[in-house]
Design an enzyme around this catalytic site. Structure first.
Site, PDB file in Angstrom:
ATOM      1  N   HIS A 122      28.814  -1.498  31.605  1.00  0.00           N
ATOM      2  CA  HIS A 122      28.946  -2.727  32.388  1.00  0.00           C
ATOM      3  C   HIS A 122      28.130  -3.882  31.815  1.00  0.00           C
ATOM      4  CE1 HIS A 122      25.204  -1.019  33.627  1.00  0.00           C
ATOM      5  NE2 HIS A 122      24.892  -2.092  34.316  1.00  0.00           N
ATOM      6  N   ASP A 123      27.225  -3.598  30.880  1.00  0.00           N
ATOM      7  CA  ASP A 123      26.404  -4.643  30.256  1.00  0.00           C
ATOM      8  C   ASP A 123      26.871  -4.989  28.852  1.00  0.00           C
ATOM      9  OD1 ASP A 123      24.628  -5.170  32.337  1.00  0.00           O
ATOM     10  OD2 ASP A 123      23.273  -3.554  31.754  1.00  0.00           O
ATOM     11  N   GLU A 159      18.107   4.118  31.761  1.00  0.00           N
ATOM     12  CA  GLU A 159      18.288   2.927  30.937  1.00  0.00           C
ATOM     13  C   GLU A 159      16.885   2.456  30.542  1.00  0.00           C
ATOM     14  OE1 GLU A 159      20.459  -1.409  31.322  1.00  0.00           O
ATOM     15  OE2 GLU A 159      19.151  -0.727  32.925  1.00  0.00           O
ATOM     16  N   ASP A 213      18.379   2.681  36.647  1.00  0.00           N
ATOM     17  CA  ASP A 213      18.426   1.319  36.115  1.00  0.00           C
ATOM     18  C   ASP A 213      17.046   0.871  35.628  1.00  0.00           C
ATOM     19  OD1 ASP A 213      19.954  -1.258  35.880  1.00  0.00           O
ATOM     20  OD2 ASP A 213      18.452  -1.934  37.318  1.00  0.00           O
ATOM     21  N   ASP A 229      24.183   4.789  40.663  1.00  0.00           N
ATOM     22  CA  ASP A 229      23.157   3.910  40.117  1.00  0.00           C
ATOM     23  C   ASP A 229      21.926   3.935  41.013  1.00  0.00           C
ATOM     24  OD1 ASP A 229      22.948   2.397  37.820  1.00  0.00           O
ATOM     25  OD2 ASP A 229      24.507   0.998  38.410  1.00  0.00           O
TER      26      ASP A 229
END
Length: 437
Positions: free
Chosen positions: A279-280, A205, A145, A38
């Site tokens: 994860h979201d 993202e 991210d 990440d």
């Protein structure tokens, strides 16, 4: 959950040491595999040395490395935030700092101040500390991210209020304010140049932009990112900007989302992704299938595995998806949830004096779409905590860990796990059709 970084060049002690990370990279490469990390560079932690120096005065070397603004004073003489922007996690996107006597922008949590990408020295520090440091260690690429938020539009001004969303009096700053801003592609081209000497893979993202604007990030000739996550499927039912303002969806909505996502790169030089969990997100079986019985959970998991394994683009399978993990039970009390977005939203909702019926309705929505569903401990076996730890996990393991765990799934030839293995083998065998379309 790791998104407030206090030092880009260190490992969070709870996760291990730098020696552990070096060993992980080495052992992954020995197995002819790649490792991507990440890359969280829209903001840092307020505990980062850069922010501590920035907040210390208005004229230090890093004073402009974050986005600071004076307060507005209302007619009653009260201090107010510089704009009406709402944080993605509810409440104001501005945080008052007593030391500097100014507000700093934090589009997410209080402890996550946004970096000022307009400052060239700040950008260079990001590239050296957060990017090249890890590429030099052997990391093969990054999941980037919030990749569409680095460029804000200046001067900063109020966003139009949307009567359908905020319950807290603030408005989401969408395109033209903080998302897909005027210099965003310049910044990504610069970042790409930093990575160019290395053999990297990047996936961004972004979300929340038109197909035309989104394609700019992943066009091969533009040289920005290799691919981005498309949220058509996972956003189904939620109002844009407010996932808990949930209206559900029809089977046609689902079909259209898959079609639009698959059609994204048609006639372009871009590349795409396929995913249904991360994860979201909540667990796909609970969200798009039926987890009410073991039989229906098994059928739903295999159905969704078939769908995912046959979609064009790079497929991402999230931990626990391959063993059919589900959302937490509806019976869990709201106090069990740890996600800051959920907690802030619930607390703001309580201030509206809701009825018990309204509270029950929101609890059901939270249970369906809350991020915590994808953040419970990975279930390895039927021992305490699902075999994840003999210590105390950050939140309790799902109640169904004796029924749903990796050991049981691996031992059962009819399991979702073994179905995934077959589906992925077929995907690789017929990659021209299933991967490349």
């Amino acid at each position: 959950m790791g998104y407030d970084i206090s030092n880009y060049e260190a490992v969070y002690p709870r996760y291990g040491t730098m020696d552990d990370m070096d060993k992980l990279i080495s052992e992954v490469h020995k197995r002819d595999m790649k490792i991507i990390c990440d890359l969280v560079i829209n903001h840092t932690s307020q505990e980062h040395a850069w922010f501590k120096e920035s907040r210390s005065s208005r004229d230090n070397d890093k004073a402009d490395w974050y986005i600071w603004r004076d307060a507005k004073i209302d007619a009653e003489g009260n201090r107010q935030p510089p704009t009406n922007w709402r944080s993605y996690f509810s409440g104001s996107a501005w945080q008052w700092d007593e030391t500097r006597q100014q507000y700093y922008l934090r589009l997410f949590a209080e402890g996550q101040p946004d970096l000022n990408w307009e400052n060239e020295q700040c950008r260079e520090a990001i590239y050296q500390s957060a990017v090249k440091f890890w590429l030099d260690k052997g990391v093969d690429g990054f999941r980037i991210d919030t990749a569409g938020l680095y460029s804000k539009t200046y001067p900063l001004k109020n966003a139009p209020e949307d009567p359908k969303t905020p319950i807290d009096g603030f408005a989401y700053p969408r395109d033209g304010f903080v998302s897909n801003g005027p210099r965003i592609h310049e910044f990504h081209k610069e970042l790409h140049e930093v990575m160019a000497p290395y053999d990297t893979m990047t996936v961004g993202e972004v979300g929340g932009s038109s197909r035309e604007d989104t394609l700019k990030y992943v066009s091969a000739k533009e040289k920005e990112m290799d691919m981005i996550f498309l949220f058509n499927l996972v956003d189904l039912g939620s109002t844009k900007g407010d996932k808990f303002n949930y209206r559900d969806y029809t089977s046609k909505d689902f079909k259209d989302a898959v079609f639009d996502q698959s059609n994204f790169i048609k006639g372009t030089d871009a590349w795409s992704t396929a995913f249904i969990e991360n994860h979201d997100q909540s667990r796909c079986i609970s969200r798009f299938g039926d987890d009410s019985t073991p039989k229906l959970r098994n059928i739903s998991g295999k159905m969704l595995a078939t769908l995912q394994a046959t979609l064009s683009g790079t497929l991402f399978v999230y931990e626990g998806q391959e063993i059919g993990m589900t959302n937490v039970p509806l019976s869990w009390d709201i106090s069990e949830y740890k996600d800051v977005n959920t907690i802030n939203y619930w607390n703001a909702f309580l201030k509206t004096n809701p009825t018990e019926q309204e509270k029950d309705k929101l609890k059901k929505i939270i249970n369906k779409v809350c991020r915590d569903n994808g953040r419970t401990p990975m279930l390895w076996d039927d021992s305490k905590n699902g075999g994840f730890t003999t210590g105390e996990p950050w939140m309790r393991a799902n109640d169904n860990y004796k029924e749903v765990n990796a050991a049981k799934e691996r031992a059962d030839p009819n399991s979702i796990y073994n179905y995934y293995k077959k589906a992925l083998q077929i995907r690789k065998e017929y990659r021209d059709v299933l991967v490349h379309g």
